[in-house]
Scaffold this motif. Structure first.
Motif, short mmCIF file in Angstrom:
data_model
loop_
_atom_site.label_atom_id
_atom_site.label_comp_id
_atom_site.label_asym_id
_atom_site.label_seq_id
_atom_site.Cartn_x
_atom_site.Cartn_y
_atom_site.Cartn_z
N LEU A 169 0.81 -1.21 0.00
CA LEU A 169 0.00 0.00 0.00
C LEU A 169 0.85 1.28 0.00
O LEU A 169 0.60 2.19 -0.78
CB LEU A 169 -0.96 0.00 1.19
CG LEU A 169 -1.88 1.20 1.30
CD1 LEU A 169 -2.83 1.26 0.11
CD2 LEU A 169 -2.67 1.14 2.60
N ASP A 170 1.86 1.35 0.86
CA ASP A 170 2.69 2.56 0.93
C ASP A 170 3.40 2.82 -0.39
O ASP A 170 3.46 3.96 -0.86
CB ASP A 170 3.72 2.45 2.05
CG ASP A 170 3.09 2.54 3.43
OD1 ASP A 170 1.96 3.05 3.53
OD2 ASP A 170 3.73 2.09 4.40
N GLN A 171 3.94 1.78 -1.00
CA GLN A 171 4.64 1.94 -2.27
C GLN A 171 3.67 2.38 -3.38
O GLN A 171 4.01 3.23 -4.20
CB GLN A 171 5.35 0.66 -2.67
CG GLN A 171 6.48 0.32 -1.73
CD GLN A 171 7.00 -1.09 -1.95
OE1 GLN A 171 6.25 -1.97 -2.36
NE2 GLN A 171 8.27 -1.29 -1.68
N LEU A 172 2.49 1.80 -3.38
CA LEU A 172 1.50 2.20 -4.38
C LEU A 172 1.11 3.66 -4.21
O LEU A 172 1.02 4.41 -5.18
CB LEU A 172 0.24 1.32 -4.26
CG LEU A 172 0.36 -0.11 -4.75
CD1 LEU A 172 -0.88 -0.91 -4.35
CD2 LEU A 172 0.55 -0.15 -6.24
N TYR A 173 0.91 4.07 -2.98
CA TYR A 173 0.51 5.45 -2.71
C TYR A 173 1.62 6.43 -3.09
O TYR A 173 1.36 7.46 -3.70
CB TYR A 173 0.11 5.59 -1.24
CG TYR A 173 -0.46 6.95 -0.94
CD1 TYR A 173 -1.69 7.34 -1.46
CD2 TYR A 173 0.25 7.86 -0.17
CE1 TYR A 173 -2.20 8.60 -1.21
CE2 TYR A 173 -0.27 9.11 0.10
CZ TYR A 173 -1.49 9.47 -0.43
OH TYR A 173 -1.99 10.73 -0.19
N ARG A 174 2.89 6.09 -2.74
CA ARG A 174 4.01 6.96 -3.11
C ARG A 174 4.13 7.08 -4.62
O ARG A 174 4.33 8.16 -5.16
CB ARG A 174 5.31 6.43 -2.53
CG ARG A 174 5.54 6.77 -1.08
CD ARG A 174 6.98 6.59 -0.67
NE ARG A 174 7.59 5.37 -1.14
CZ ARG A 174 7.73 4.26 -0.42
NH1 ARG A 174 7.29 4.22 0.80
NH2 ARG A 174 8.31 3.21 -0.94
N TYR A 175 4.01 5.97 -5.32
CA TYR A 175 4.10 5.96 -6.78
C TYR A 175 2.98 6.80 -7.38
O TYR A 175 3.22 7.63 -8.26
CB TYR A 175 4.05 4.52 -7.29
CG TYR A 175 4.18 4.38 -8.78
CD1 TYR A 175 5.42 4.50 -9.39
CD2 TYR A 175 3.08 4.12 -9.58
CE1 TYR A 175 5.55 4.37 -10.76
CE2 TYR A 175 3.20 3.98 -10.94
CZ TYR A 175 4.45 4.11 -11.53
OH TYR A 175 4.56 3.97 -12.90
N ALA A 176 1.77 6.60 -6.90
CA ALA A 176 0.62 7.33 -7.43
C ALA A 176 0.76 8.83 -7.16
O ALA A 176 0.46 9.65 -8.04
CB ALA A 176 -0.68 6.81 -6.81
N THR A 177 1.22 9.20 -5.98
CA THR A 177 1.40 10.62 -5.66
C THR A 177 2.44 11.24 -6.57
O THR A 177 2.27 12.37 -7.05
CB THR A 177 1.82 10.79 -4.18
OG1 THR A 177 0.82 10.21 -3.35
CG2 THR A 177 1.97 12.26 -3.83
N ALA A 178 3.50 10.51 -6.83
CA ALA A 178 4.57 11.05 -7.66
C ALA A 178 4.15 11.21 -9.12
O ALA A 178 4.50 12.20 -9.75
CB ALA A 178 5.81 10.16 -7.56
N ILE A 179 3.39 10.27 -9.67
CA ILE A 179 3.03 10.41 -11.08
C ILE A 179 1.89 11.39 -11.30
O ILE A 179 1.80 12.01 -12.35
CB ILE A 179 2.71 9.06 -11.78
CG1 ILE A 179 1.50 8.38 -11.18
CG2 ILE A 179 3.91 8.18 -11.81
CD1 ILE A 179 1.04 7.15 -11.95
N THR A 180 1.03 11.55 -10.29
CA THR A 180 -0.08 12.48 -10.46
C THR A 180 0.24 13.88 -9.96
O THR A 180 -0.30 14.86 -10.46
CB THR A 180 -1.34 12.00 -9.71
OG1 THR A 180 -1.05 11.97 -8.32
CG2 THR A 180 -1.80 10.65 -10.20
N GLY A 181 1.09 13.97 -8.94
CA GLY A 181 1.40 15.26 -8.34
C GLY A 181 0.29 15.77 -7.44
O GLY A 181 0.32 16.90 -6.98
N ASP A 182 -0.69 14.93 -7.16
CA ASP A 182 -1.83 15.34 -6.36
C ASP A 182 -2.21 14.20 -5.41
O ASP A 182 -2.49 13.08 -5.86
CB ASP A 182 -3.00 15.68 -7.28
CG ASP A 182 -4.26 16.10 -6.54
OD1 ASP A 182 -4.16 16.52 -5.38
OD2 ASP A 182 -5.35 16.00 -7.15
N ARG A 183 -2.23 14.47 -4.13
CA ARG A 183 -2.52 13.42 -3.15
C ARG A 183 -3.93 12.85 -3.29
O ARG A 183 -4.15 11.66 -3.12
CB ARG A 183 -2.31 13.93 -1.74
CG ARG A 183 -0.86 14.12 -1.40
CD ARG A 183 -0.69 14.54 0.03
NE ARG A 183 0.73 14.71 0.31
CZ ARG A 183 1.20 15.09 1.47
NH1 ARG A 183 0.38 15.37 2.46
NH2 ARG A 183 2.50 15.23 1.65
#
Length: 191
Positions: free
Chosen positions: A25-39
């Motif tokens: 979960l943490d890795q998925l969330y970090r990856y998603a935040t980085a590619i979208t730029g929006d939490r």
């Protein structure tokens, strides 16, 4: 004849469901935040992945990397969302005062630096951003990132190198009063 251990391991199937995916979960969330730029958008993407796994758990081979599989699911949903936005453009309203709250013990200066880095990463072309995020944020090796992105390892290495250079250049670029880069401001002024 009995299959060799390696062949038996390749034939073993793992049931990848939402419960098993929780460890990533943490890795998925970090990856998603980085590619979208929006939490918020990142959270939506991660929820979409878990919803898909709840609806229909996946069966993957034991030798396949669960994390890479999940990151690929997330990436595909992100690309689908981008395509949908292009087809149906929407006006995004700016929400004043909706700045993300600082974490406990986090200095305001550190928060500002993080925002600048995320802004610089968000300005990268999609293929550079994906490679950079896969390696530097998700912590994948070059080979894993290449498998995730479906490109050769050398391409990932090249994209990461160029992306890092562009982020550093963006952070070193002088800014004018309104927060734009000086180069952007010159383009706007000449138009």
């Amino acid at each position: 004849m009995k299959p060799h251990r390696k062949e038996a391991a390749e034939q073993t199937v793992i049931r990848l469901d939402a419960e098993r995916a929780l460890r990533h979960l943490d890795q998925l969330y970090r990856y998603a935040t980085a590619i979208t730029g929006d939490r918020d958008e990142a959270e939506d993407l991660v929820h979409d992945v878990f919803e898909a796994l709840l609806r229909r758990p996946r069966s993957i081979r034991a030798r396949d990397n669960e994390r890479a599989y999940l990151l690929t699911m997330l990436r595909h949903r992100y690309v689908d969302a981008l395509r949908m936005r292009r087809r149906r453009p929407q006006v995004e309203l700016e929400r004043p005062g909706e700045e993300q709250e600082a974490r406990a013990g986090e200095r305001p200066q550190a928060r500002a630096e993080q925002r600048e880095v995320l802004d610089a990463v968000a300005q990268l072309a999609l293929h550079h951003r994906e490679a950079l995020v896969a390696v530097d944020v998700a912590g994948l090796g070059y080979a894993e990132a290449a498998a995730l992105l479906g490109v050769p390892v050398g391409t990932v290495m090249s994209r990461v190198h160029r992306a890092r250079g562009r982020v550093v250049a963006a952070l070193d670029a002088p800014r004018v009063a309104n927060g734009r880069f000086a180069k952007e401001e010159a383009l706007v002024a000449s138009a």
